[in-house]
Design an enzyme around this catalytic site. Structure first.
Site, PDB file in Angstrom:
ATOM      1  CB  ALA A  32      -0.967  -0.009   1.181  1.00 30.89           C
ATOM      2  CG  LEU A  33       4.463   0.479  -2.094  1.00 27.81           C
ATOM      3  CD1 LEU A  33       5.431   0.275  -3.248  1.00 27.81           C
ATOM      4  CD2 LEU A  33       5.179   0.271  -0.761  1.00 27.81           C
ATOM      5  N   GLY A  36       6.025   8.311   1.087  1.00 28.31           N
ATOM      6  CA  GLY A  36       6.962   8.046   2.191  1.00 28.31           C
ATOM      7  C   GLY A  36       7.835   6.832   1.858  1.00 28.31           C
ATOM      8  CG  HIS A  37       6.097   2.903   1.527  1.00 29.32           C
ATOM      9  ND1 HIS A  37       4.727   3.069   1.477  1.00 29.32           N
ATOM     10  CD2 HIS A  37       6.332   2.152   2.642  1.00 29.32           C
ATOM     11  CE1 HIS A  37       4.166   2.452   2.500  1.00 29.32           C
ATOM     12  NE2 HIS A  37       5.107   1.892   3.221  1.00 29.32           N
TER      13      HIS A  37
HETATM   14  P1  AMP Z   1       5.387   0.000   6.303  1.00 29.09           P
HETATM   15  O1  AMP Z   1       4.992  -0.419   4.913  1.00 29.09           O
HETATM   16  O2  AMP Z   1       4.373   0.839   6.980  1.00 29.09           O
HETATM   17  O3  AMP Z   1       5.889  -1.161   7.125  1.00 29.09           O
HETATM   18  O4  AMP Z   1       6.636   0.959   6.129  1.00 29.09           O
HETATM   19  C1  AMP Z   1       7.785   0.548   5.429  1.00 29.09           C
HETATM   20  C2  AMP Z   1       8.876   1.556   5.687  1.00 29.09           C
HETATM   21  O5  AMP Z   1       8.453   2.836   5.234  1.00 29.09           O
HETATM   22  C3  AMP Z   1       9.206   1.719   7.185  1.00 29.09           C
HETATM   23  O6  AMP Z   1      10.598   1.865   7.340  1.00 29.09           O
HETATM   24  C4  AMP Z   1       8.466   2.987   7.551  1.00 29.09           C
HETATM   25  O7  AMP Z   1       9.047   3.673   8.643  1.00 29.09           O
HETATM   26  C5  AMP Z   1       8.610   3.784   6.268  1.00 29.09           C
HETATM   27  N1  AMP Z   1       7.561   4.795   6.199  1.00 29.09           N
HETATM   28  C6  AMP Z   1       6.230   4.620   6.331  1.00 29.09           C
HETATM   29  N2  AMP Z   1       5.591   5.804   6.280  1.00 29.09           N
HETATM   30  C7  AMP Z   1       6.544   6.758   6.115  1.00 29.09           C
HETATM   31  C8  AMP Z   1       6.522   8.172   6.003  1.00 29.09           C
HETATM   32  N3  AMP Z   1       5.384   8.865   6.065  1.00 29.09           N
HETATM   33  N4  AMP Z   1       7.687   8.818   5.848  1.00 29.09           N
HETATM   34  C9  AMP Z   1       8.874   8.137   5.815  1.00 29.09           C
HETATM   35  N5  AMP Z   1       8.953   6.796   5.908  1.00 29.09           N
HETATM   36  C10 AMP Z   1       7.808   6.104   6.061  1.00 29.09           C
END
Ligand code: AMP
Length: 284
Positions: A32-33, A36-37
């Site tokens: 669900a990119l 931020g990703h």
């Molecule tokens: P997730 O898919 O939520 O597990 O996130 C994967 C990576 O993306 C993790 O290292 C998160 O900290 C990073 N991440 C998620 N949201 C953000 C954001 N808004 N800004 C920066 N990094 C993010």
């Protein structure tokens, strides 16, 4: 962009690249990119020859079945986004491909940083995170891995994991990406109703106000201010607000000269859980 579902094929392809002395950057995600990703991937692309993104909703880091079941899945869109920014490799394994014996976490200890905040409110969460990251590091053996400060405690835990277990991976933290109104980007934001979405910028507004208050107020007063902000809001429920030492992540009851602090918050909008954090100014 190469897409792998099986680890053997991925490992074979990576070993060819390593023979050519390619530096490998790794960005683990649960899909669900959003931007931020992608910012993590952009950083990896700058630092490495080859960047690999994993999309894997890791069951062992969820403490609530409902949260796991309702986790957003947008795989086609994710692959389009990754191919648009020319990601080199995507690994999308099944749960069985990764957890070959049982869907279970290892038990870790990281000197206490794993027990506060997310660790306290989501029992077993960091064991699940460390387990999956160690499994992925083992398969991929990247030179560098990229994590967002959005999950600041996770970033610290993974840094400790790499050091403690001698995994040889350099952990790189990346800044939080926000929507225009300040809400930290998160896959979970897609689950907010319009009403909840409109209410949610209060989280970052509160954190910014906390930064200002830090210059003139004690931690007790700041805690009370934050509680009051959410008590008067019927769409957002405060789960925790903690000011902690940025390195030890131990909750602080007073500011001490020479130490660096960060404020951490978790809020529920209905059954959608949102987290955020901010670095606090040091001049007090
Ligand atoms: P997730 O898919 O939520 O597990 O996130 C994967 C990576 O993306 C993790 O290292 C998160 O900290 C990073 N991440 C998620 N949201 C953000 C954001 N808004 N800004 C920066 N990094 C993010």
């Amino acid at each position: 962009m190469q897409i792998f579902k099986k680890k053997e094929a991925l490992v074979a392809s990576l070993s060819e690249l390593k023979k050519e002395n390619k530096q490998i950057g790794f960005v683990p995600t649960m899909g669900a990119l959003h931007q931020g990703h992608l910012s993590l991937l952009e950083k990896s692309r700058k630092d490495n020859h080859i960047s690999i993104v994993t999309i894997f909703v890791n069951p062992t880091q969820f403490n609530k079945v409902e949260d796991l079941e309702k986790y957003p899945k947008t795989i086609e869109n994710d692959l389009n986004m990754l191919s648009d920014i020319a990601c080199d490799i995507v690994f999308i394994p099944s749960v069985d491909e990764i957890y070959t014996d049982a869907i279970r976490s290892k038990n870790y200890s990281f000197g206490g940083i794993e027990n506060q905040m997310e660790g306290k409110y989501r029992k077993g969460h960091f064991d699940g995170v460390a387990t999956i990251i160690q499994l992925f590091f083992d398969i991929i053996q990247p030179h560098r891995a990229y994590f967002g400060e959005k999950d600041y405690q996770q970033l610290q835990v993974v840094t400790k994991l790499s050091q403690q277990e001698n995994l040889g991976v350099k952990i790189i933290g990346c800044p939080i990406h926000r929507e225009k109104d300040g809400l930290a980007m998160s896959s979970r934001n897609a689950r907010l109703s319009l009403e909840q979405r409109n209410a949610s910028p209060l989280i970052y507004q509160t954190l910014k106000r906390v930064c200002d208050l830090t210059k003139s107020h004690q931690i007790d007063d700041i805690n009370n201010f934050v509680k009051a902000q959410f008590n008067s809001n019927n769409l957002l429920t405060l789960e925790y607000f903690t000011i902690a030492n940025q390195d030890t992540l131990q909750e602080a009851s007073s500011f001490k000269k020479g130490e660096t602090y960060r404020a951490f918050i978790a809020v529920n909008a209905g059954n959608v859980r949102l987290i955020d954090n901010i670095s606090l100014p040091t001049s007090r």
